[in-house]
Every structure is written in structure tokens, then in C-alpha cells.
Design a protein around this motif. Structure first.
Motif, mmCIF file in Angstrom:
data_model
loop_
_atom_site.group_PDB
_atom_site.id
_atom_site.type_symbol
_atom_site.label_atom_id
_atom_site.label_comp_id
_atom_site.label_asym_id
_atom_site.label_seq_id
_atom_site.Cartn_x
_atom_site.Cartn_y
_atom_site.Cartn_z
ATOM 1 N N ARG A 99 10.762 29.650 12.095
ATOM 2 C CA ARG A 99 9.719 30.047 11.544
ATOM 3 C C ARG A 99 9.326 31.667 11.617
ATOM 4 O O ARG A 99 9.049 32.233 10.564
ATOM 5 C CB ARG A 99 8.379 29.534 11.917
ATOM 6 N N ILE A 100 9.373 32.094 12.769
ATOM 7 C CA ILE A 100 9.335 33.592 13.100
ATOM 8 C C ILE A 100 10.495 34.382 12.358
ATOM 9 O O ILE A 100 10.041 35.425 11.679
ATOM 10 C CB ILE A 100 9.446 33.950 14.536
ATOM 11 N N ILE A 101 11.688 33.837 12.399
ATOM 12 C CA ILE A 101 12.863 34.445 11.687
ATOM 13 C C ILE A 101 12.606 34.544 10.333
ATOM 14 O O ILE A 101 12.951 35.416 9.422
ATOM 15 C CB ILE A 101 14.350 33.552 12.225
ATOM 16 N N ARG A 102 12.242 33.254 9.808
ATOM 17 C CA ARG A 102 11.924 33.387 8.300
ATOM 18 C C ARG A 102 10.858 34.291 7.818
ATOM 19 O O ARG A 102 11.151 34.846 6.806
ATOM 20 C CB ARG A 102 11.466 31.891 7.844
ATOM 21 N N LEU A 107 15.562 35.238 6.702
ATOM 22 C CA LEU A 107 16.824 35.057 6.690
ATOM 23 C C LEU A 107 16.771 33.279 6.445
ATOM 24 O O LEU A 107 16.143 32.565 6.877
ATOM 25 C CB LEU A 107 17.458 35.158 8.112
ATOM 26 N N PRO A 108 18.030 32.780 6.135
ATOM 27 C CA PRO A 108 18.308 31.295 5.762
ATOM 28 C C PRO A 108 18.536 30.898 7.126
ATOM 29 O O PRO A 108 19.287 31.361 8.148
ATOM 30 C CB PRO A 108 19.428 31.387 5.173
ATOM 31 N N VAL A 109 18.171 29.599 7.459
ATOM 32 C CA VAL A 109 18.087 28.835 8.750
ATOM 33 C C VAL A 109 18.573 27.387 8.537
ATOM 34 O O VAL A 109 18.180 26.843 7.475
ATOM 35 C CB VAL A 109 16.886 28.885 9.635
ATOM 36 N N ILE A 110 19.656 27.164 9.105
ATOM 37 C CA ILE A 110 20.274 25.815 9.333
ATOM 38 C C ILE A 110 19.807 25.121 10.507
ATOM 39 O O ILE A 110 20.283 25.679 11.620
ATOM 40 C CB ILE A 110 21.555 25.689 9.158
#
Length: 218
Positions: A99-102, A107-110
Motif C-alpha cells: 500500500r505504501i509503495i503504491r 508502482l505495480p505490485v504482484i
């Protein structure tokens, strides 16, 4: 009967080599090698993922084991995608870290997981990840999910850029302008409030007429 495991083994090897070749071809056709940040607190699994990605032609700037390491690696390396284990060491799990990275880096996360309770899966769904990979990880699942996620993210970036261009064009129009969807919902409003309101009413009446015509035709 004894030959079946050999056939299965060699078929698996052939599929793996095929996906490695496809991964390299995709990267060659799409410019520079994509950088994949791996967030995995199990050292052996993290190393296996890293080796697989490097063989496929991707760059792996780091293998982080915690939320703190992941955030530092994102700031330092600016990856194109984050492969995030849901259960990682530290006060923040993979879902909260994603959530923080988004929110901060867009950035896209898998997500990668072996098992998760319903509450965790619901939290993960709220992040709107670009895919899920279930452990034990297969090369086919890993590379295909990453390829789809990168393509989807690139497409979304283009659409967002086009929306920006359209908004700039509409805002430069001296007259009032209003954009509605097929249901009559206002997507964009610009210009004099009085004039724009009249245009909105006309657009809504037009949509309503089309609805009535479709209903009568049916």
C-alpha cells in the motif's frame, strides 16, 4: 509406467526453456530490461526467484526481507515492478508495505503467498495488485504473471497520459464544455456554470431519449 515421470520432467524442462526464451524476446522488444524488486523473507526462495528472473533477462536490484528494506530499495533503485510476499518480517506485512509503495511510488505490485486468511486476502484486494502468485512458484506462473503486469502497467500509464492531454485540450476551449458517459454521468465540466448547466441538461435529455428509444424498440 516408469517412463511417465521422465516424460513429465523433460516436458517441464522444455516449457521452462520456452518461457525463458519468451521472456528474453519480450524484454528485447520492449527496450531496456525491466527491474524487478523481490520482497521475500525466506532466503532460499528469494535466491531462487532472483536467479530465475536474471536468467529470463530481468534485472533484480535487491532481494528485501522486510518492509524497511523494501522501501529503501525502492527509493534507491526505482524498480519497474515489485514482487511482494504477503507474509514478511517486521511490524508491517506485505499488504501494508505494498500500500505504501503504491501510494508513494505508484508502482505495480504482484503478491506472492503460500496461504492467507480471508481478512488478509480482502486487504490485499483493496491494494488492487497486478497479480497473484501461489507458492510453490513455477517458472511459467512467475514469468507470465510478470509479463502481463508490466504490459498492463504500461498501458495504464499511456491512458493516463492521454487523459492529461484531453483535459488540457478541453480546458483551453474558450466556450463551456461538458463530457458525459453513455449513462449521462458528467466526466468533465468546463466553462461558464450557467452555460455548462444548460449543456448538461441537454445531454441528459438526449441520453434519456436514446434510452426510451431502445426500450420501445425492444
Amino acid at each position: 509406467m516408469k517412463q511417465m515421470p521422465q516424460f513429465s520432467y523433460y516436458s517441464s524442462v522444455l516449457r521452462s526453456r520456452t518461457y525463458l526464451a519468451q521472456g528474453r524476446t519480450y524484454l528485447k522488444n520492449n527496450g531496456r530490461n525491466a527491474k524487478i524488486l523481490v520482497v521475500e523473507d525466506e532466503g532460499i526462495i528469494g535466491l531462487q526467484i532472483e536467479r530465475t528472473l536474471i536468467k529470463a533477462g530481468y534485472e533484480v536490484p535487491a532481494v528485501a526481507a522486510s518492509a524497511e528494506e523494501a522501501l529503501m530499495a525502492v527509493e534507491a533503485s526505482s524498480p519497474d515492478l515489485v514482487l511482494m510476499d504477503i507474509h514478511i518480517d517486521g511490524d508491517q506485512d506485505g499488504v501494508e508495505t505494498a500500500r505504501i509503495i503504491r501510494d508513494r511510488f505508484h508502482l505495480p505490485v504482484i503478491f506472492v503467498t503460500a496461504h492467507a486468511d480471508n481478512a488478509t486476502l480482502e486487504r490485499a484486494g483493496d491494494i488492487e495488485p497486478f497479480g497473484y502468485i501461489v507458492k510453490p512458484i513455477s517458472m511459467l506462473s512467475l514469468l507470465s504473471t510478470i509479463e502481463i503486469a508490466l504490459h498492463k502497467h504500461k498501458t495504464e500509464q499511456r491512458l493516463e497520459q492521454h487523459r492529461g492531454w484531453l483535459s488540457t485540450i478541453l480546458q483551453s476551449i474558450p466556450d463551456a464544455a461538458i463530457v458525459c458517459d453513455l449513462e449521462g454521468k458528467v466526466e468533465f465540466l468546463h466553462g461558464s456554470t450557467r452555460v455548462a448547466t444548460k449543456i448538461k441538461r441537454r445531454a441528459l435529455r438526449s441520453v434519456q431519449r436514446k434510452r426510451n428509444q431502445r426500450w420501445l424498440a425492444a
